[in-house]
Design a protein around this motif. Structure first.
Motif, mmCIF file in Angstrom:
data_model
loop_
_atom_site.group_PDB
_atom_site.id
_atom_site.type_symbol
_atom_site.label_atom_id
_atom_site.label_comp_id
_atom_site.label_asym_id
_atom_site.label_seq_id
_atom_site.Cartn_x
_atom_site.Cartn_y
_atom_site.Cartn_z
ATOM 1 N N ARG A 38 -0.277 6.685 0.266
ATOM 2 C CA ARG A 38 1.506 7.849 0.521
ATOM 3 C C ARG A 38 1.516 8.382 1.152
ATOM 4 N NH1 ARG A 38 0.874 10.336 -5.697
ATOM 5 N NH2 ARG A 38 1.131 12.298 -4.755
ATOM 6 N N TYR A 94 2.011 2.794 0.775
ATOM 7 C CA TYR A 94 1.384 1.609 1.774
ATOM 8 C C TYR A 94 0.245 1.101 1.417
ATOM 9 C CZ TYR A 94 4.167 3.854 5.583
ATOM 10 O OH TYR A 94 5.520 4.859 6.368
ATOM 11 N N GLY A 118 4.955 -0.670 3.968
ATOM 12 C CA GLY A 118 5.291 0.610 2.987
ATOM 13 C C GLY A 118 6.714 -0.292 1.912
#
Length: 125
Positions: A38, A94, A118
């Protein structure tokens, strides 16, 4: 062509839950380390969790007990169940695929060769 496609992000209140999915196209990842990362605004991308081909899961300390990573090899899909969400969990999440097993350095970005685009997760206080 290899593609990783995340979905399931959104906006929730603190304490809520979300389930992220990562569909993998173009190759069968079953023996590779699959990770979730992240990135919050102004911060570096960080490892959240990873799962090995044998199903062994690894978590960053800040999500232990709240997040669960899993995979469905038949569907070539990775999941991240996120419970008890906090405002500090707000970030773009992600998924990524490595070329080896997870190991002790599962959180290192350079370990991963394929990345998704993402999905945004926003947690309101």
């Amino acid at each position: 062509q290899v593609q990783l496609v995340e979905s399931g992000g959104g906006s929730v209140q603190a304490g809520g839950s979300l389930r992220l999915s990562c569909a993998v196209f173009g190759y069968a990842y079953s023996s590779d380390c699959m990770g979730w990362f992240r990135q919050a605004p102004g911060k570096e991308r960080e490892g959240v969790a990873a799962v090995d081909g044998d199903g062994t899961a690894i978590y960053a300390d800040f999500v232990k007990g709240r997040f669960t990573v899993s995979q469905d090899n038949a569907k070539n899909t990775l999941y991240l169940q996120m419970n008890s969400l906090k405002p500090e969990d707000t970030a773009i999440y992600y998924c990524a695929s490595s070329w080896a097993s997870c190991g002790g350095n599962w959180y290192e970005i350079m370990k991963y060769r394929y990345w998704g685009q993402g999905t945004q997760v926003t947690v309101a206080s």
